[in-house]
Design a protein around this motif. Structure first.
Motif, PDB file in Angstrom:
ATOM      1  N   GLU A  68       0.823  -1.207   0.000  1.00 38.00           N
ATOM      2  CA  GLU A  68       0.000   0.000   0.000  1.00 38.00           C
ATOM      3  C   GLU A  68       0.863   1.266   0.000  1.00 38.00           C
ATOM      4  N   GLN A  69       0.267   2.359  -0.479  1.00 34.66           N
ATOM      5  CA  GLN A  69       0.975   3.633  -0.564  1.00 34.66           C
ATOM      6  C   GLN A  69       1.498   4.087   0.794  1.00 34.66           C
ATOM      7  N   LYS A  70       0.681   3.913   1.841  1.00 34.25           N
ATOM      8  CA  LYS A  70       1.129   4.372   3.158  1.00 34.25           C
ATOM      9  C   LYS A  70       2.347   3.594   3.639  1.00 34.25           C
ATOM     10  N   ALA A  71       2.454   2.304   3.302  1.00 29.43           N
ATOM     11  CA  ALA A  71       3.642   1.522   3.676  1.00 29.43           C
ATOM     12  C   ALA A  71       4.872   2.039   2.942  1.00 29.43           C
ATOM     13  N   LYS A  72       4.702   2.362   1.676  1.00 23.16           N
ATOM     14  CA  LYS A  72       5.825   2.915   0.894  1.00 23.16           C
ATOM     15  C   LYS A  72       6.260   4.261   1.462  1.00 23.16           C
ATOM     16  N   ASN A  73       5.266   5.095   1.820  1.00 23.86           N
ATOM     17  CA  ASN A  73       5.590   6.410   2.382  1.00 23.86           C
ATOM     18  C   ASN A  73       6.322   6.282   3.715  1.00 23.86           C
ATOM     19  N   LEU A  74       5.835   5.392   4.589  1.00 27.81           N
ATOM     20  CA  LEU A  74       6.457   5.234   5.907  1.00 27.81           C
ATOM     21  C   LEU A  74       7.852   4.637   5.815  1.00 27.81           C
ATOM     22  N   ALA A  75       8.097   3.790   4.820  1.00 32.10           N
ATOM     23  CA  ALA A  75       9.441   3.223   4.633  1.00 32.10           C
ATOM     24  C   ALA A  75      10.438   4.326   4.277  1.00 32.10           C
ATOM     25  N   ARG A  76       9.981   5.325   3.525  1.00 29.64           N
ATOM     26  CA  ARG A  76      10.853   6.421   3.089  1.00 29.64           C
ATOM     27  C   ARG A  76      10.960   7.518   4.145  1.00 29.64           C
ATOM     28  N   ASN A  77       9.812   7.807   4.801  1.00 28.22           N
ATOM     29  CA  ASN A  77       9.774   8.875   5.800  1.00 28.22           C
ATOM     30  C   ASN A  77       8.786   8.454   6.884  1.00 28.22           C
ATOM     31  N   PRO A  78       9.279   7.989   8.030  1.00 32.77           N
ATOM     32  CA  PRO A  78       8.394   7.460   9.063  1.00 32.77           C
ATOM     33  C   PRO A  78       7.655   8.513   9.889  1.00 32.77           C
ATOM     34  N   SER A  79       7.924   9.795   9.672  1.00 31.42           N
ATOM     35  CA  SER A  79       7.177  10.836  10.382  1.00 31.42           C
ATOM     36  C   SER A  79       5.745  10.832   9.865  1.00 31.42           C
ATOM     37  N   CYS A  80       4.793  10.903  10.792  1.00 26.94           N
ATOM     38  CA  CYS A  80       3.388  10.838  10.387  1.00 26.94           C
ATOM     39  C   CYS A  80       2.508  11.506  11.427  1.00 26.94           C
ATOM     40  N   VAL A  81       1.238  11.654  11.065  1.00 22.14           N
ATOM     41  CA  VAL A  81       0.221  12.209  11.940  1.00 22.14           C
ATOM     42  C   VAL A  81      -0.991  11.293  11.875  1.00 22.14           C
ATOM     43  N   LEU A  82      -1.570  11.010  13.027  1.00 22.53           N
ATOM     44  CA  LEU A  82      -2.836  10.274  13.116  1.00 22.53           C
ATOM     45  C   LEU A  82      -3.839  11.162  13.819  1.00 22.53           C
ATOM     46  N   LEU A  89     -19.799  19.703  15.270  1.00 22.82           N
ATOM     47  CA  LEU A  89     -19.222  21.034  15.446  1.00 22.82           C
ATOM     48  C   LEU A  89     -19.276  21.496  16.899  1.00 22.82           C
ATOM     49  N   HIS A  90     -20.318  21.098  17.636  1.00 22.10           N
ATOM     50  CA  HIS A  90     -20.535  21.646  18.971  1.00 22.10           C
ATOM     51  C   HIS A  90     -20.395  20.621  20.083  1.00 22.10           C
ATOM     52  N   GLY A  91     -19.618  19.587  19.880  1.00 17.05           N
ATOM     53  CA  GLY A  91     -19.427  18.613  20.940  1.00 17.05           C
ATOM     54  C   GLY A  91     -18.354  17.616  20.567  1.00 17.05           C
ATOM     55  N   GLY A  92     -17.780  17.015  21.578  1.00  6.93           N
ATOM     56  CA  GLY A  92     -16.761  15.999  21.350  1.00  6.93           C
ATOM     57  C   GLY A  92     -15.359  16.530  21.495  1.00  6.93           C
ATOM     58  N   LEU A  93     -14.425  15.656  21.209  1.00  3.04           N
ATOM     59  CA  LEU A  93     -13.010  15.981  21.347  1.00  3.04           C
ATOM     60  C   LEU A  93     -12.269  15.390  20.164  1.00  3.04           C
ATOM     61  N   ASP A  94     -11.578  16.227  19.411  1.00  2.00           N
ATOM     62  CA  ASP A  94     -10.730  15.771  18.316  1.00  2.00           C
ATOM     63  C   ASP A  94      -9.298  15.694  18.826  1.00  2.00           C
ATOM     64  N   VAL A  95      -8.574  14.662  18.373  1.00  2.00           N
ATOM     65  CA  VAL A  95      -7.210  14.425  18.855  1.00  2.00           C
ATOM     66  C   VAL A  95      -6.290  14.192  17.662  1.00  2.00           C
ATOM     67  N   VAL A  96      -5.127  14.827  17.687  1.00  2.00           N
ATOM     68  CA  VAL A  96      -4.110  14.698  16.650  1.00  2.00           C
ATOM     69  C   VAL A  96      -2.821  14.219  17.311  1.00  2.00           C
ATOM     70  N   VAL A  97      -2.257  13.125  16.784  1.00  2.00           N
ATOM     71  CA  VAL A  97      -1.027  12.530  17.324  1.00  2.00           C
ATOM     72  C   VAL A  97       0.076  12.681  16.291  1.00  2.00           C
ATOM     73  N   GLU A  98       1.174  13.338  16.675  1.00  2.00           N
ATOM     74  CA  GLU A  98       2.348  13.458  15.809  1.00  2.00           C
ATOM     75  C   GLU A  98       3.437  12.548  16.349  1.00  2.00           C
ATOM     76  N   GLY A  99       4.096  11.829  15.448  1.00  2.00           N
ATOM     77  CA  GLY A  99       5.175  10.954  15.887  1.00  2.00           C
ATOM     78  C   GLY A  99       5.872  10.290  14.720  1.00  2.00           C
ATOM     79  N   VAL A 100       6.635   9.266  15.043  1.00  2.00           N
ATOM     80  CA  VAL A 100       7.400   8.502  14.062  1.00  2.00           C
ATOM     81  C   VAL A 100       6.932   7.057  14.127  1.00  2.00           C
ATOM     82  N   VAL A 150       0.850  15.707  21.006  1.00  2.00           N
ATOM     83  CA  VAL A 150      -0.572  15.444  20.801  1.00  2.00           C
ATOM     84  C   VAL A 150      -1.305  16.772  20.964  1.00  2.00           C
ATOM     85  N   LEU A 151      -2.267  17.011  20.093  1.00  2.00           N
ATOM     86  CA  LEU A 151      -3.125  18.182  20.200  1.00  2.00           C
ATOM     87  C   LEU A 151      -4.549  17.708  20.449  1.00  2.00           C
ATOM     88  N   SER A 152      -5.266  18.395  21.330  1.00  2.00           N
ATOM     89  CA  SER A 152      -6.689  18.107  21.516  1.00  2.00           C
ATOM     90  C   SER A 152      -7.473  19.377  21.243  1.00  2.00           C
TER      91      SER A 152
END
Length: 172
Positions: A68-82, A89-100, A150-152
């Protein structure tokens, strides 16, 4: 897991709103089934795709086919965001994880993770030599992403909080 350094951003939060506690963020990481993985292609273009993930031991685990494309991308550059959260819009919590993303190939750990995938997502993975094996016999490369940051984003009230995870060098 190292306890994160919490940095509340009042400039992007409602007046009087508090920082989101790390326990609330970890609950979202534990209970969310689908995440968006952002990687970078060889030519620098972004690549974003939804995929299931499992939070365990302070690490977010993902699996992708070896062609898969994501496997090829991670093999070349393992930095990613999930990222995960809610479309509300008016409820809940969004979470962003940055890492390798780091490949996990140790058979005992792969067996533990396969059991987690089964219990959380009802996906049946076997364990091959250094990867998951799906029922059709295809390899699934397993990666662990330990958060660097991590951003929330709370949406009731609106808040923005950053959680940094100091490296061992930062703590020395």
């Amino acid at each position: 897991m190292t306890t994160p350094i919490v940095e509340f951003n009042g400039d992007f939060s409602e007046p009087g709103a508090p920082a989101v506690p790390w326990a609330d963020v970890e609950r979202v990481l534990t209970t969310s089934e689908m995440f968006f993985l952002s990687t970078v292609r060889a030519d620098g273009r972004p690549h974003v795709t939804p995929l299931p993930a499992v939070w365990d031991g302070g690490v977010l685990h993902i699996c992708t086919g070896d062609q898969e494309q994501k496997a090829k991308n991670l093999a070349r550059n393992p930095s990613c965001v999930l990222s995960t959260g809610t479309s509300a819009l008016h409820g809940g919590l969004d979470v962003v994880v940055e890492g390798v993303a780091v490949r996990i190939t140790e058979p005992a750990r792969l067996r533990e993770l396969a059991a987690l995938w089964k219990s959380k997502l009802d996906w049946d993975f076997g364990v091959g030599e250094d990867a998951f094996r799906d029922p059709a016999g295809r390899n699934g490369l397993v990666y662990g992403v330990r958060p660097a940051k991590v951003l929330s984003f709370g949406k009731g009230p609106y808040t923005q909080t950053r959680y940094r995870f100091p490296s061992a060098e930062d703590l020395a």
